[in-house]
Design an enzyme around this catalytic site. Structure first.
Site, PDB file in Angstrom:
ATOM      1  N   LYS A 170       0.844  -1.201   0.000  1.00 31.83           N
ATOM      2  CA  LYS A 170       0.000   0.000   0.000  1.00 31.83           C
ATOM      3  C   LYS A 170       0.875   1.246   0.000  1.00 31.83           C
ATOM      4  O   LYS A 170       1.389   1.674   1.032  1.00 31.83           O
ATOM      5  CB  LYS A 170      -0.936   0.044   1.206  1.00 31.83           C
ATOM      6  N   SER A 176       5.328   7.491  10.281  1.00 29.78           N
ATOM      7  CA  SER A 176       5.491   8.317  11.483  1.00 29.78           C
ATOM      8  C   SER A 176       5.313   7.474  12.750  1.00 29.78           C
ATOM      9  O   SER A 176       4.658   6.422  12.734  1.00 29.78           O
ATOM     10  CB  SER A 176       4.464   9.443  11.462  1.00 29.78           C
ATOM     11  N   GLU A 207       9.349   0.863  11.255  1.00 28.50           N
ATOM     12  CA  GLU A 207      10.456   1.812  11.063  1.00 28.50           C
ATOM     13  C   GLU A 207       9.846   3.189  11.165  1.00 28.50           C
ATOM     14  O   GLU A 207       9.096   3.609  10.277  1.00 28.50           O
ATOM     15  CB  GLU A 207      11.089   1.636   9.675  1.00 28.50           C
TER      16      GLU A 207
END
Ligand code: NAD
Length: 488
Positions: A186, A239, A260
């Site tokens: 995605k 984020s 991450e």
């Protein structure tokens, strides 16, 4: 795909699901915008929950096929991965153009990191697939033999951000393919045209149907994918706020997840650093301001010894003021625009916060003169920054450096570690042994001495609010494998 000759706008009207181009379930569209000119670049369908259902169903069917992809010898999967790398390389220039247009990454940076780098990652994992042994047989302590089998984790939901869309997607696709997983990728709505180019390369490379399915979509649909009952593992870059929400969902579902997330890393200048920027400027730029400051691992907190503080302020001010700001497509550009209007507003609001907090702005801080189109902001340096200030603690994700003074090495280490994050970092010194000793004291997932670049051969990831787990290296492959023990 169609390209309007007059406007050069690129249009797609289908998704790449189950090895074919299929119609979207709704007529909702995404319009990517050129960050340097604010002109629309084209249009693609926006994925909805029903499109995710179709993509997960395709990935699931391929994964569950008893004689399919997951059951193949890894060396056979490696051949497919190498074909995909070749198909991506053929489109190198177009990848660079599309990514730079959409997110403002200067073409010179995109040429290094958005093409070449992703295929190096793909080929690295193809190499690991050729070597990797799926079964290890051990003698049991209580007699008999034991097989320890490495099996693919299953269907992977791979969610990427907009800043390095190709590299960060490949950090997930390559190890997942090597392991024998299938994926629903995605991409972020800001960077969809390069995702379509990847889908075309997957198609051309004859990656078996359903192994990689690509559905660009926004947040809610991303959240739907994460919690989808047909997904076995989630791999996310983005984020920290989104990462926390994904972790909560995966915690509830007991679903393995790699995260991450953000960073606020330290670039520590030791007192013997050679400030001749003709020597260290390139490395310093790459590790503090790469991709217009929109890079998770860069060292935006520059820690300088009190004894040389004013010299460091002068050197950084001159260095940053001299950077070439311009259209992302110009090969001479070092700092392009922010990826979106919202991102520029975020950066500008942090600059206002820095001034309100009493930090001394020594260069930048405004929109560059003569650029009324494009989401530009001048690269900016704040001196006399306290590590407790918001501009030293929060991830700005723009070209803003904070210069923080320290007394001695212990103080530098204390300040570097006084952060919610721990992703990257650098130590700059004439004495590599001293640099290594300081680097090893920093609470961070990755750090460099006089250089920094995530290498495909080494694990990359963060500690604290920078994430969970590691991508790249053999460690990155382990994240896509399950261990099964068979006593016999
Ligand atoms: P973001 O978290 O808003 O979005 C990232 C991706 O997640 C996008 O594809 C988005 O559509 C999707 N998403 C958003 N909400 C979701 C949800 N609830 N469930 C599932 N998917 C969701 O981040 P961004 O603004 O696109 O990217 C910038 C951030 O990414 C920065 O904080 C940066 O530090 C971080 N980043 C981290 C790394 C790393 O490797 N640690 C690398 C690059 C960027």
């Amino acid at each position: 795909m169609t390209t309007d000759i007059a406007t050069a706008r690129i249009t797609y009207d289908k998704f790449y699901i189950g090895g074919s181009w299929v119609r979207p379930s709704t007529d909702r569209l995404i319009t990517p915008i050129d960050a340097s000119t604010e002109e629309p670049l084209g249009q693609v369908p926006e994925g909805a929950c029903a499109d995710i259902d179709a993509a997960v169903t395709a990935a699931r069917a391929t994964f569950d096929d008893p004689s399919g992809w997951a059951s193949w010898d890894p060396a056979r999967r490696a051949e497919v991965m190498e074909r995909l790398a070749t198909a991506i390389d053929k489109r190198a220039e177009e990848f660079v153009n599309r990514v730079s247009a959409q997110n403002g990454i200067p073409v010179a940076v995109a040429q290094q990191l958005e093409i070449g780098y992703p295929t190096a990652v793909l080929r690295f994992y193809a190499g690991l697939a050729r070597e990797f042994s799926q079964i290890e047989t051990r003698a049991g302590l209580f007699g008999g033999l034991i097989d320890v089998r490495k099996k693919p984790a299953g269907v992977v939901a791979a969610i990427a951000p907009w800043n390095f869309p190709q590299a960060l997607s490949m950090f997930k696709i390559a190890p997942a393919m090597a392991a024998g997983c299938t994926l629903v990728v995605k991409p972020s709505p800001e960077t969809v045209l390069d995702a379509y180019l990847l889908a075309e390369a997957i198609d051309e490379a004859q990656v078996p149907a359903g192994v990689i399915n690509v559905v660009p979509a926004g947040r809610e649909v991303g959240a739907y994918l994460v919690s989808h009952p047909g997904v076995d593992k989630v791999a996310f870059t983005g984020s920290t706020a989104t990462g926390r929400s994904i972790a909560e969902t995966c915690g509830r579902l007991l679903r393995p997840v790699t995260l991450e997330l953000g960073g606020k890393s330290a670039a520590i200048l030791l007192d013997d650093v050679d400030l001749d920027l003709t020597k260290i400027g390139e490395g310093l730029f790459a590790s503090t301001l790469l991709n217009n400051g929109q890079t998770c691992f860069i060292g935006t907190r520059v820690l300088a010894p009190q004894s040389r503080y004013s010299e460091v302020v002068d050197a950084f001010t001159a260095f940053v003021a001299g950077l070439q700001v311009g259209n992302a497509h110009d090969p001479a550009t070092q700092i392009g625009p922010m990826a979106t209007d919202a991102q520029r507003q975020r950066v500008e609001s942090f600059i206002a916060t820095g001034l309100a907090e009493g930090a001394r702005m020594t260069t930048g801080g405004r929109r560059p003169a003569g650029r009324d189109k494009g989401w530009f902001v001048e690269p900016t340096v704040f001196a006399d920054v306290d590590n407790r200030a918001a501009i030293a603690r929060e991830e700005i994700f723009g070209p803003v450096l904070t210069l923080i003074a320290y007394d001695d090495i212990d103080d530098a280490v204390r300040i570097a570690n006084d952060s919610d994050y721990g992703l990257g970092g650098t130590v700059w010194t004439e004495d590599p042994d001293r640099g290594l000793a300081v680097a090893s004291r920093i609470q961070t997932g990755t750090i460099g001495v006089n250089r920094y670049i995530p290498d495909p051969a080494a694990p990359f990831g963060g500690v604290k609010a920078s994430g969970l787990g590691r991508e790249l290296g053999p460690e990155g492959l382990a994240a896509y494998l399950q261990t099964q023990t068979i006593y016999r």
